[in-house]
Design an enzyme around this catalytic site. Structure first.
Site, PDB file in Angstrom:
ATOM      1  N   ASN A   8       0.869  -1.177   0.000  1.00 49.33           N
ATOM      2  CA  ASN A   8       0.000   0.000   0.000  1.00 49.33           C
ATOM      3  C   ASN A   8       0.905   1.227   0.000  1.00 49.33           C
ATOM      4  O   ASN A   8       1.471   1.594   1.031  1.00 49.33           O
ATOM      5  CB  ASN A   8      -0.895  -0.037   1.245  1.00 49.33           C
ATOM      6  CG  ASN A   8      -1.949   1.060   1.231  1.00 49.33           C
ATOM      7  OD1 ASN A   8      -1.919   1.942   0.369  1.00 49.33           O
ATOM      8  ND2 ASN A   8      -2.854   1.006   2.179  1.00 49.33           N
ATOM      9  N   ARG A  90      -2.261  -2.030  -3.740  1.00 47.25           N
ATOM     10  CA  ARG A  90      -3.553  -1.389  -3.556  1.00 47.25           C
ATOM     11  C   ARG A  90      -3.575  -0.122  -4.412  1.00 47.25           C
ATOM     12  O   ARG A  90      -2.651   0.681  -4.370  1.00 47.25           O
ATOM     13  CB  ARG A  90      -3.716  -1.012  -2.083  1.00 47.25           C
ATOM     14  CG  ARG A  90      -5.015  -0.340  -1.821  1.00 47.25           C
ATOM     15  CD  ARG A  90      -5.182  -0.030  -0.355  1.00 47.25           C
ATOM     16  NE  ARG A  90      -6.470   0.592  -0.151  1.00 47.25           N
ATOM     17  CZ  ARG A  90      -6.878   1.047   1.000  1.00 47.25           C
ATOM     18  NH1 ARG A  90      -6.111   0.942   2.069  1.00 47.25           N
ATOM     19  NH2 ARG A  90      -8.064   1.620   1.118  1.00 47.25           N
ATOM     20  N   HIS A 179     -13.161   1.784  -0.594  1.00 49.83           N
ATOM     21  CA  HIS A 179     -13.138   0.735   0.449  1.00 49.83           C
ATOM     22  C   HIS A 179     -13.693  -0.598  -0.045  1.00 49.83           C
ATOM     23  O   HIS A 179     -14.095  -1.441   0.765  1.00 49.83           O
ATOM     24  CB  HIS A 179     -13.979   1.137   1.692  1.00 49.83           C
ATOM     25  CG  HIS A 179     -13.418   2.275   2.487  1.00 49.83           C
ATOM     26  ND1 HIS A 179     -14.227   3.197   3.119  1.00 49.83           N
ATOM     27  CD2 HIS A 179     -12.148   2.632   2.762  1.00 49.83           C
ATOM     28  CE1 HIS A 179     -13.479   4.081   3.751  1.00 49.83           C
ATOM     29  NE2 HIS A 179     -12.213   3.762   3.549  1.00 49.83           N
ATOM     30  N   ARG A 240     -13.377  14.586   7.014  1.00 50.47           N
ATOM     31  CA  ARG A 240     -14.191  14.872   5.818  1.00 50.47           C
ATOM     32  C   ARG A 240     -15.639  15.142   6.199  1.00 50.47           C
ATOM     33  O   ARG A 240     -16.181  14.474   7.077  1.00 50.47           O
ATOM     34  CB  ARG A 240     -14.155  13.700   4.841  1.00 50.47           C
ATOM     35  CG  ARG A 240     -12.797  13.449   4.225  1.00 50.47           C
ATOM     36  CD  ARG A 240     -12.884  12.392   3.127  1.00 50.47           C
ATOM     37  NE  ARG A 240     -11.564  11.866   2.837  1.00 50.47           N
ATOM     38  CZ  ARG A 240     -11.244  10.586   2.869  1.00 50.47           C
ATOM     39  NH1 ARG A 240     -12.147   9.667   3.129  1.00 50.47           N
ATOM     40  NH2 ARG A 240     -10.011  10.195   2.615  1.00 50.47           N
ATOM     41  N   GLU A 383      -7.536  -6.071   4.245  1.00 49.62           N
ATOM     42  CA  GLU A 383      -7.420  -5.781   2.818  1.00 49.62           C
ATOM     43  C   GLU A 383      -6.181  -6.443   2.219  1.00 49.62           C
ATOM     44  O   GLU A 383      -6.165  -6.818   1.059  1.00 49.62           O
ATOM     45  CB  GLU A 383      -7.376  -4.254   2.609  1.00 49.62           C
ATOM     46  CG  GLU A 383      -8.724  -3.613   2.916  1.00 49.62           C
ATOM     47  CD  GLU A 383      -8.628  -2.135   3.263  1.00 49.62           C
ATOM     48  OE1 GLU A 383      -8.015  -1.809   4.304  1.00 49.62           O
ATOM     49  OE2 GLU A 383      -9.157  -1.318   2.501  1.00 49.62           O
TER      50      GLU A 383
END
Ligand code: AMP
Length: 395
Positions: A8, A90, A179, A240, A383
């Site tokens: 990642n 990723r 996601h 956010r 993940e």
């Protein structure tokens, strides 16, 4: 046995895990941080508890990869680079080009870079990670795993915005969602935990971390999700805003003397959400700590829960039912109080939390009562293992 790496890459960081496959055993993991800055940080965990940590000058991702691979040899985690059979990366945005993970060819890499217009902070950094590994390990299969792929099963009804159709036709302006790898993993685990085939389940997956999104999953397929064209949409997040009326933007820009729309968007991405509402922190732990004395912290927590509850209700309606609700990621896995409040907020669906079972962090388990009409599950996300599986599947 093959050894594969899940990567990642961020603009100044590189997180990785080395797996023995098909056993899915984590042989080592680590992170390189502050790449390109003074005193980059380099750490490796291996052998169930041993670790290496140091600072070094790491000017770019290529140097980071070189250093990491050399260290794996020095620590005898690898005997030679030939043992690595695949590297998986990723990648944030796959647009409409990637409805599944893909073996990275020159064309695929170019497309990932082109899709940087959808994820300007992430795709270029992800591509940098891919290039660095390709340069040092040119003959090893490289796979890209996209955060958006899982959501490519969404129907037009859910991915189109109600704006002139030509904007979609000309520019692919639509909802993509993010996601996806996490939502896919936890929904598969939930099906295994419940002993019911995914095809028979209507699931709402709640990925609640610093970035947060919900996903409606029917028959194992994403039918709707709360993030949008970018990850800014949907729930209230750490920093956010989630959904707002876009007419606020010109209004606020005029009132606050903000001339550049990018500056305004930056405020919505980095100064809003829990941080903006509370004026204290983007971290749920800080807000819980201060909620008793600080009204703003308490309100921020209630708003966070309220948005999740509203989206679960909306997705239950979208699927005309819900069999299971899953909690995952930092908040979903660890925040006992928030999970309890959310489930109490959807009691109208027949969901009932078992407070004893819910009193736990980071462990896979069912946390609803035996009589609950909706199964509620805590599933720590993974993940990286999904990336490792895709390397196996595609190489
Ligand atoms: P993630 O982005 O998935 O790493 O999640 C990070 C977020 O998880 C943090 O910002 C915290 O708000 C939250 N978190 C982590 N541990 C806890 C905890 N014990 N209680 C509440 N929230 C937590």
């Amino acid at each position: 046995m093959s050894k594969t790496m899940a990567i990642n890459a961020g603009s100044s960081s590189l997180k990785w895990k080395l797996y023995a496959m098909p056993e899915e055993e984590v042989l080592a993991s680590g992170i390189v941080e502050r790449i390109g800055l003074d005193n980059a940080l380099f750490s490796i965990d291996y052998n169930d508890g041993e670790s290496v940590e140091r600072t070094a000058d790491i000017s770019n991702h290529e140097v980071a990869v070189e250093m990491l691979l050399k260290e794996l040899i020095d620590l005898s985690i690898l005997n030679s680079f030939d043992e690595i059979t695949g590297v998986g990366h990723r990648v944030a945005a796959g647009g409409e080009s990637f409805s599944d993970s893909a073996v990275v060819t020159d064309e695929v890499l170019k497309e990932i870079e082109r899709l940087g217009e959808l994820a300007p902070l992430h795709n270029p950094a992800n591509a940098m990670g891919i290039r660095a590994f390709k340069k040092i390990l040119p003959d090893i299969t490289s796979v890209a795993v996209f955060d958006t792929s899982f959501h490519q099963t969404m129907d037009k009804v859910n991915y189109l915005y109600s704006i002139p159709m030509e904007y979609y036709e000309k520019h692919n302006a639509r909802k993509y969602g993010y996601h996806g790898t996490s939502h896919k993993y936890v929904s598969q685990r939930a099906s295994e935990m419940l002993g019911k085939p995914l095809e028979d389940l209507k699931i709402v997956s709640c990925h609640l971390g610093n970035g947060a999104s919900l996903c409606a999953i029917e028959g194992g397929k994403s039918v709707d999700t709360s993030m949008g064209f970018t990850p800014l949409a949907g729930l209230t997040m750490g920093t956010r805003s989630g959904d707002i009326d876009v007419s606020l933007l010109p209004f606020l820009m005029e009132k606050e003397g903000i001339a550049d729309i990018n500056e305004m968007i930056d405020i919505l991405n980095k100064q809003s959400g829990l941080k903006g509402l509370s004026g204290i922190s983007s971290d749920m732990r800080d807000l819980h700590e201060q909620a008793a004395e600080n009204e703003q912290a308490a309100v921020a927590l209630r708003i966070f829960e309220n948005r999740v509850i509203k989206y679960i209700g909306a997705y239950a309606a979208t699927m005309n039912g819900v069999d299971a609700v899953i909690f995952t990621a930092g908040i979903g896995e660890n925040d006992i109080q928030t999970r309890q409040n959310i489930i109490e907020g959807i009691s109208f669906l027949g969901a009932q939390i078992d407070n004893e079972k819910n009193d736990c962090r980071g462990k896979e388990r069912v946390i609803s009562t035996d009589g609950s009409k909706v199964a509620v599950l805590l599933v720590p996300t993974d993940e990286e293992v999904m990336i490792a599986r895709d390397i196996e599947r595609l190489s």
